[in-house]
Scaffold this active site. Structure first.
Site, PDB file in Angstrom:
ATOM      1  N   ILE A  13       0.672  -1.265  -0.025  1.00 32.75           N
ATOM      2  CA  ILE A  13      -0.031  -0.052  -0.041  1.00 32.75           C
ATOM      3  C   ILE A  13       0.941   1.495  -0.119  1.00 32.75           C
ATOM      4  O   ILE A  13       0.563   2.342  -0.565  1.00 32.75           O
ATOM      5  CB  ILE A  13      -0.861  -0.019   1.152  1.00 32.75           C
ATOM      6  N   LEU A  36      13.058  -1.915   4.589  1.00 28.51           N
ATOM      7  CA  LEU A  36      13.234  -3.266   3.345  1.00 28.51           C
ATOM      8  C   LEU A  36      13.338  -4.444   3.925  1.00 28.51           C
ATOM      9  O   LEU A  36      14.349  -5.179   3.759  1.00 28.51           O
ATOM     10  CB  LEU A  36      14.392  -2.864   2.469  1.00 28.51           C
ATOM     11  N   ASP A  60      15.110   1.514  10.283  1.00 27.45           N
ATOM     12  CA  ASP A  60      14.216   0.773  11.044  1.00 27.45           C
ATOM     13  C   ASP A  60      13.439   1.645  12.149  1.00 27.45           C
ATOM     14  O   ASP A  60      13.937   2.394  12.842  1.00 27.45           O
ATOM     15  CB  ASP A  60      14.828  -0.312  11.820  1.00 27.45           C
ATOM     16  N   LEU A  82       2.797   3.924   7.481  1.00 25.94           N
ATOM     17  CA  LEU A  82       2.285   2.564   7.189  1.00 25.94           C
ATOM     18  C   LEU A  82       3.216   1.486   7.341  1.00 25.94           C
ATOM     19  O   LEU A  82       2.586   0.247   7.579  1.00 25.94           O
ATOM     20  CB  LEU A  82       2.153   2.652   5.627  1.00 25.94           C
ATOM     21  N   ALA A  83       4.552   1.794   7.842  1.00 29.72           N
ATOM     22  CA  ALA A  83       5.275   0.609   7.900  1.00 29.72           C
ATOM     23  C   ALA A  83       4.767  -0.426   9.038  1.00 29.72           C
ATOM     24  O   ALA A  83       4.270   0.152   9.992  1.00 29.72           O
ATOM     25  CB  ALA A  83       6.651   1.226   8.591  1.00 29.72           C
ATOM     26  N   THR A 131      -6.087  -1.143  10.358  1.00 25.95           N
ATOM     27  CA  THR A 131      -6.979  -2.166   9.736  1.00 25.95           C
ATOM     28  C   THR A 131      -8.185  -2.356  10.431  1.00 25.95           C
ATOM     29  O   THR A 131      -8.218  -2.380  11.566  1.00 25.95           O
ATOM     30  CB  THR A 131      -6.086  -3.521   9.639  1.00 25.95           C
ATOM     31  N   ASP A 132      -9.006  -3.010   9.512  1.00 29.78           N
ATOM     32  CA  ASP A 132     -10.615  -3.214   9.931  1.00 29.78           C
ATOM     33  C   ASP A 132     -10.381  -4.397  11.145  1.00 29.78           C
ATOM     34  O   ASP A 132     -11.340  -4.697  11.919  1.00 29.78           O
ATOM     35  CB  ASP A 132     -11.442  -3.378   9.055  1.00 29.78           C
ATOM     36  N   GLU A 133      -9.249  -5.195  11.094  1.00 31.65           N
ATOM     37  CA  GLU A 133      -9.082  -6.550  11.823  1.00 31.65           C
ATOM     38  C   GLU A 133      -9.238  -6.201  13.462  1.00 31.65           C
ATOM     39  O   GLU A 133      -9.270  -7.188  14.131  1.00 31.65           O
ATOM     40  CB  GLU A 133      -7.942  -7.245  11.360  1.00 31.65           C
ATOM     41  N   TYR A 157      -1.441 -10.229  14.937  1.00 30.04           N
ATOM     42  CA  TYR A 157      -1.307  -8.886  14.057  1.00 30.04           C
ATOM     43  C   TYR A 157      -2.405  -7.940  14.377  1.00 30.04           C
ATOM     44  O   TYR A 157      -2.176  -6.780  14.825  1.00 30.04           O
ATOM     45  CB  TYR A 157      -1.696  -9.368  12.846  1.00 30.04           C
ATOM     46  N   LYS A 161      -1.845  -4.225  15.877  1.00 34.97           N
ATOM     47  CA  LYS A 161      -2.494  -2.964  15.199  1.00 34.97           C
ATOM     48  C   LYS A 161      -3.442  -2.322  16.198  1.00 34.97           C
ATOM     49  O   LYS A 161      -3.473  -0.987  16.196  1.00 34.97           O
ATOM     50  CB  LYS A 161      -2.962  -3.131  13.920  1.00 34.97           C
ATOM     51  N   ASN A 186      -9.392  -5.356   3.617  1.00 35.46           N
ATOM     52  CA  ASN A 186      -8.398  -5.940   2.742  1.00 35.46           C
ATOM     53  C   ASN A 186      -8.267  -5.032   1.423  1.00 35.46           C
ATOM     54  O   ASN A 186      -9.290  -5.053   0.691  1.00 35.46           O
ATOM     55  CB  ASN A 186      -8.998  -7.172   2.397  1.00 35.46           C
ATOM     56  N   ARG A 288      -6.679 -21.638   9.150  1.00 32.87           N
ATOM     57  CA  ARG A 288      -5.616 -20.938  10.109  1.00 32.87           C
ATOM     58  C   ARG A 288      -6.049 -20.689  11.274  1.00 32.87           C
ATOM     59  O   ARG A 288      -7.538 -20.668  11.758  1.00 32.87           O
ATOM     60  CB  ARG A 288      -5.890 -19.481   9.669  1.00 32.87           C
TER      61      ARG A 288
HETATM   62  P1  NAD Z   1       3.480  -4.671   3.615  1.00 29.87           P
HETATM   63  O1  NAD Z   1       3.865  -5.638   4.281  1.00 29.87           O
HETATM   64  O2  NAD Z   1       3.112  -4.802   1.969  1.00 29.87           O
HETATM   65  O3  NAD Z   1       4.511  -3.199   3.689  1.00 29.87           O
HETATM   66  C1  NAD Z   1       5.072  -3.151   4.931  1.00 29.87           C
HETATM   67  C2  NAD Z   1       6.210  -2.222   4.694  1.00 29.87           C
HETATM   68  O4  NAD Z   1       6.944  -1.757   5.845  1.00 29.87           O
HETATM   69  C3  NAD Z   1       7.359  -2.906   3.676  1.00 29.87           C
HETATM   70  O5  NAD Z   1       7.903  -2.199   2.861  1.00 29.87           O
HETATM   71  C4  NAD Z   1       8.591  -3.106   5.048  1.00 29.87           C
HETATM   72  O6  NAD Z   1       9.796  -3.218   4.368  1.00 29.87           O
HETATM   73  C5  NAD Z   1       8.207  -1.864   5.784  1.00 29.87           C
HETATM   74  N1  NAD Z   1       8.660  -2.032   7.253  1.00 29.87           N
HETATM   75  C6  NAD Z   1       8.144  -3.254   8.163  1.00 29.87           C
HETATM   76  N2  NAD Z   1       8.972  -3.248   9.076  1.00 29.87           N
HETATM   77  C7  NAD Z   1       9.505  -1.965   9.233  1.00 29.87           C
HETATM   78  C8  NAD Z   1      10.138  -1.424  10.154  1.00 29.87           C
HETATM   79  N3  NAD Z   1      10.471  -1.795  11.315  1.00 29.87           N
HETATM   80  N4  NAD Z   1      10.748  -0.177   9.822  1.00 29.87           N
HETATM   81  C9  NAD Z   1      10.699   0.454   8.753  1.00 29.87           C
HETATM   82  N5  NAD Z   1       9.832  -0.220   7.848  1.00 29.87           N
HETATM   83  C10 NAD Z   1       9.450  -1.311   8.125  1.00 29.87           C
HETATM   84  O7  NAD Z   1       2.153  -3.838   4.128  1.00 29.87           O
HETATM   85  P2  NAD Z   1       0.842  -3.386   3.365  1.00 29.87           P
HETATM   86  O8  NAD Z   1      -0.078  -4.363   3.117  1.00 29.87           O
HETATM   87  O9  NAD Z   1       1.238  -2.401   2.223  1.00 29.87           O
HETATM   88  O10 NAD Z   1       0.170  -2.686   4.711  1.00 29.87           O
HETATM   89  C11 NAD Z   1       0.547  -1.172   5.108  1.00 29.87           C
HETATM   90  C12 NAD Z   1      -0.186  -0.843   6.252  1.00 29.87           C
HETATM   91  O11 NAD Z   1      -1.290  -0.485   5.891  1.00 29.87           O
HETATM   92  C13 NAD Z   1       0.048  -1.353   7.429  1.00 29.87           C
HETATM   93  O12 NAD Z   1       0.280  -0.745   8.599  1.00 29.87           O
HETATM   94  C14 NAD Z   1      -1.035  -2.448   7.423  1.00 29.87           C
HETATM   95  O13 NAD Z   1      -1.471  -2.747   8.873  1.00 29.87           O
HETATM   96  C15 NAD Z   1      -2.084  -1.467   6.761  1.00 29.87           C
HETATM   97  N6  NAD Z   1      -3.335  -2.165   6.278  1.00 29.87           N
HETATM   98  C16 NAD Z   1      -2.967  -3.015   5.409  1.00 29.87           C
HETATM   99  C17 NAD Z   1      -4.097  -3.790   4.571  1.00 29.87           C
HETATM  100  C18 NAD Z   1      -3.885  -4.782   3.646  1.00 29.87           C
HETATM  101  O14 NAD Z   1      -5.054  -5.283   3.054  1.00 29.87           O
HETATM  102  N7  NAD Z   1      -2.748  -4.951   2.928  1.00 29.87           N
HETATM  103  C19 NAD Z   1      -5.492  -3.311   4.973  1.00 29.87           C
HETATM  104  C20 NAD Z   1      -5.843  -2.584   5.859  1.00 29.87           C
HETATM  105  C21 NAD Z   1      -4.709  -1.744   6.434  1.00 29.87           C
END
Ligand code: NAD
Length: 351
Positions: A13, A36, A60, A82-83, A131-133, A157, A161, A186, A288
């Protein structure tokens, strides 16, 4: 030029959010901070890496000293956070990394912002993407999560969050930090790491490998195209009210098995396979642990107060997604090798 820090911008995202902010807000300089991890991939944002208003910072969020230094060296006007560790299955096998990144990392960012902004919060914003979770699971058809639902996280997870959401709210209440939170359903679309349902299925279909479906495939999720989420984040970042939470969703619920069947039929057509051929790959696997039955979002507040609605129909979004994966098989091959491959073998050895 205002400096905006986006964390996790090499992930799924985050890459769409970074691209949108770089392209649509040339008056901002976007700093993309990402560690990364296995989920972060700079290929996801290769097209904007040379834009003059974009800088990548590898780091980090768990490292408080590094984060404090980054904030002291840069006068960030806003943070879009978002990380995260984002995969429920991984949180079941390794909860502590979720506590560290999702909880400790978020608090490190909150502390750094609070300290750097020195209680002059005018024109500042800390946006936490969630997240909605966190709301738990739904059973009754026709019920939806609203922003006032009590939190009931049920996986490591979602617990991590939920905890980070509470910290963000606590910093607003206690220190008046100007925060907004959104909780989204999602997402699907390009750059999605192929451990999540839709890209995992597409990848396995291309490879003619078994399509693992948890339990009987009865679990229901609401799906939103990732670019629509990025637009919602843009809208909330600019127009949301401090201290408020906004739900984001697609009003687009699918049982997992129905979604997998739909993907099979799309892929049969795209790959020139006989109708019904791909669905023979479906393999039901042990469910799961603690698998939430249904999530569904009511995004009325966001649409009525800030005017956001999803722009893309699911059929069109899925076509675009499938086409992207078919046209980017090198990306798929690269992310499914190395560390991911090792994890994949461990996680799916019985599939
Ligand atoms: P993703 O796992 O694809 O990406 C996460 C990114 O965060 C990666 O680039 C990773 O390298 C980076 N990261 C992880 N740990 C890190 C750290 N300690 N320091 C710096 N960077 C770090 O996740 P996503 O699916 O893109 O989700 C992004 C955000 O959106 C998250 O907070 C997630 O909870 C939220 N979210 C995701 C969804 C979904 O459907 N994927 C839905 C709702 C909310």
């Amino acid at each position: 030029m205002k400096k905006i820090l986006i964390t996790g911008g090499a992930g799924f995202i985050g890459s769409h959010v970074v691209r949108r902010f770089v392209k649509f807000h040339p008056d901002y300089h976007i700093y993309n901070l990402d560690a990364l991890t296995y989920a972060g991939n700079l290929e996801n944002i290769k097209d904007i890496e040379h834009e003059p208003n974009y800088t990548f910072v590898k780091g980090d969020i768990v490292d408080a000293a590094f984060i404090d230094q980054l904030f002291s060296e840069n006068d960030f006007h806003g943070v879009v956070h978002l990380a995260a560790e984002s995969h429920v299955d991984r949180s079941i096998t390794d909860p502590m990394s979720f506590v560290m990144t999702n909880v400790v990392g978020t608090v490190n960012l909150l502390n750094a912002a609070k300290q750097a902004w020195k209680e002059d919060f005018s024109n500042r914003r800390f946006y936490h993407v969630s997240t909605d979770e966190v709301y738990g699971e739904l059973h009754d058809p026709g019920t939806f999560f609203v922003e006032t639902n009590k939190y009931d996280p049920r996986s490591p997870y979602s617990a991590s969050k939920a905890s980070s959401d509470h910290f963000v709210r606590a910093y607003h209440n206690t220190y008046k930090l100007p925060v907004v939170i959104s909780n989204c359903s999602n997402n699907y679309g390009p750059n999605h790491f192929p451990e999540k349902l839709i890209p995992l299925m597409i990848h396995n279909i291309i490879q003619q490998k078994p399509l693992p479906v948890y339990g009987k495939g009865e679990n229901i999720r609401d799906w939103l195209f990732v670019e629509d989420h990025a637009i919602a984040i843009d809208v909330i970042f600019h127009d949301g009210v401090n201290g408020e939470t906004y739900n984001i969703g697609g009003h687009n619920e699918w049982k997992n098995i129905d979604l997998v069947l739909l993907l099979c039929s799309i892929m049969d057509r795209k790959l020139g396979r006989e109708a019904g051929e791909t669905e023979k790959l479906i393999t039901y696997v042990t469910d799961r642990a603690g698998h939430d039955l249904r999530y569904a979002i009511d995004a009325t507040k966001l649409s009525e107060e800030l005017g956001w609605k999803p722009s893309l129909q699911f059929a069109e979004g899925l076509e675009r997604t499938v086409d992207w994966y078919l046209n980017n098989q090198e990306w798929l091959n690269n992310v499914t090798s190395g560390n991911y491959q090792k994890y994949y073998n461990e996680m799916y050895s019985d599939r």
